[in-house]
Write a protein that holds these residues in place. Structure first.
Motif: not given
Ligand SMILES: Nc1ncnc2c1ncn2[C@@H]1O[C@H](COP(=O)(O)OP(=O)(O)OP(=O)(O)O)[C@@H](O)[C@H]1O
Ligand SMILES: [Mg+2]
Length: 267
Positions: A129-146
């Motif tokens: 949350e502090e880093l602004g990416v809490k909404h991505l918690a359940d995604r897999t790392f490989g699907t994230l943008s750089e």
């Protein structure tokens, strides 16, 4: 104030190459350092020593009041948060983001045990949350943008409540918006008195977050200058570091640099 890093004559040689040449450097616990220098200057090597991954060939590297070479590095490393391209490559692409962060508390990459306690999961979500990416918690790392990956890596590096945070080019590969977002996030971290001593490696003065206090300029394995940002980050020192005449500007808490244009005569 205790020194978090205390390097005296730190030299690293590999074969006939000198990667670091007699580096003297002290980082105190309330300081936020940026390390600037061109490709091949020795910045990553410096962080490898600072993170107890690499021992100096000669010289003394004091890390968190221990001396590298006389201490169990496996006890020292969990006290240091590190992000780097090399570490990012080791994160399994199929790993859930929350597990990428939580597994840091066990010093492992890749989730292999199921008994992380609730406290750890809570902490991981707090950091995301502090880093602004809490909404991505359940995604897999490989699907994230750089840019999203960089943020998750920083959350992971903070998971163990490190006493020292080392960031090797966290803005590399980000677009302008991504870079600006990350600079803001790092600025918030830098200004938080509870944040650990931080060292940020970069090529670009534009990436220096407001709140950073010190700079180390590195060229050809040697320190060009080191100390308070306002005193050391001068046009002359930066030009010497990058080997070209530069114009340096500082406005609104941010820095920018460009090559000094030669005067052309118009006939
Ligand atoms: N094992 C090795 N043997 C010889 N030279 C090496 C070895 N490892 C690294 N080097 C050299 O040491 C120098 C410093 O490398 P380092 O990765 O620390 O630079 P850097 O400042 O992080 O560069 P960049 O900005 O490109 O990331 C480079 O010239 C590199 O080629
Ligand atoms: Mg590097």
């Amino acid at each position: 104030m205790a020194a978090v890093l205390e390097f005296a004559g730190v030299t690293v040689r590999k074969g006939r190459a000198t990667l670091l040449d007699e580096i003297d450097w002290t980082v105190e616990e309330d300081e936020r350092w940026v390390v600037l220098g061109p490709n091949g200057a020795g910045k990553t090597t410096l962080l490898q020593v600072a993170s107890a991954q690499l021992h100096p060939t000669t010289g003394v590297a004091g890390i968190l009041e221990e001396v590298l070479g006389t201490v169990d590095v496996f006890e020292l490393r969990p006290r240091i948060g590190l992000t780097s391209a090399a570490l990012a490559e080791r994160i399994p692409r199929g790993e859930a983001v929350r597990d990428v962060v939580v597994s840091a508390s066990y010093g492992v990459v890749g989730r292999w045990r199921e008994d992380y306690d609730d406290l750890d999961h809570g902490r991981a979500l707090e950091l995301l949350e502090e880093l602004g990416v809490k909404h991505l918690a359940d995604r897999t790392f490989g699907t994230l943008s750089e840019g999203e990956r960089k943020r998750v890596q920083i959350a992971r590096a903070l998971m163990t409540d490190p006493e020292l945070l080392l960031l090797d080019e966290p803005a590399a590969g980000l677009d302008l918006g991504g870079r600006e977002d990350l600079v803001s996030t790092l600025s918030v971290l830098a200004m938080d008195a509870d944040s650990p001593a931080t060292v940020l490696v970069s090529h670009h003065v534009e990436e220096i977050p407001p709140g950073f206090t010190h700079v180390l300029l590195l060229r050809d394995a040697q320190v060009v200058a080191a100390g308070l940002l306002d005193q050391v980050l001068t046009e002359q020192n930066l030009s010497e570091t990058f080997g070209m005449p530069l114009v340096l500007q500082h406005a609104g808490g941010r820095w920018s640099a460009r090559r000094r244009q030669r005067r052309t005569t118009i006939h």
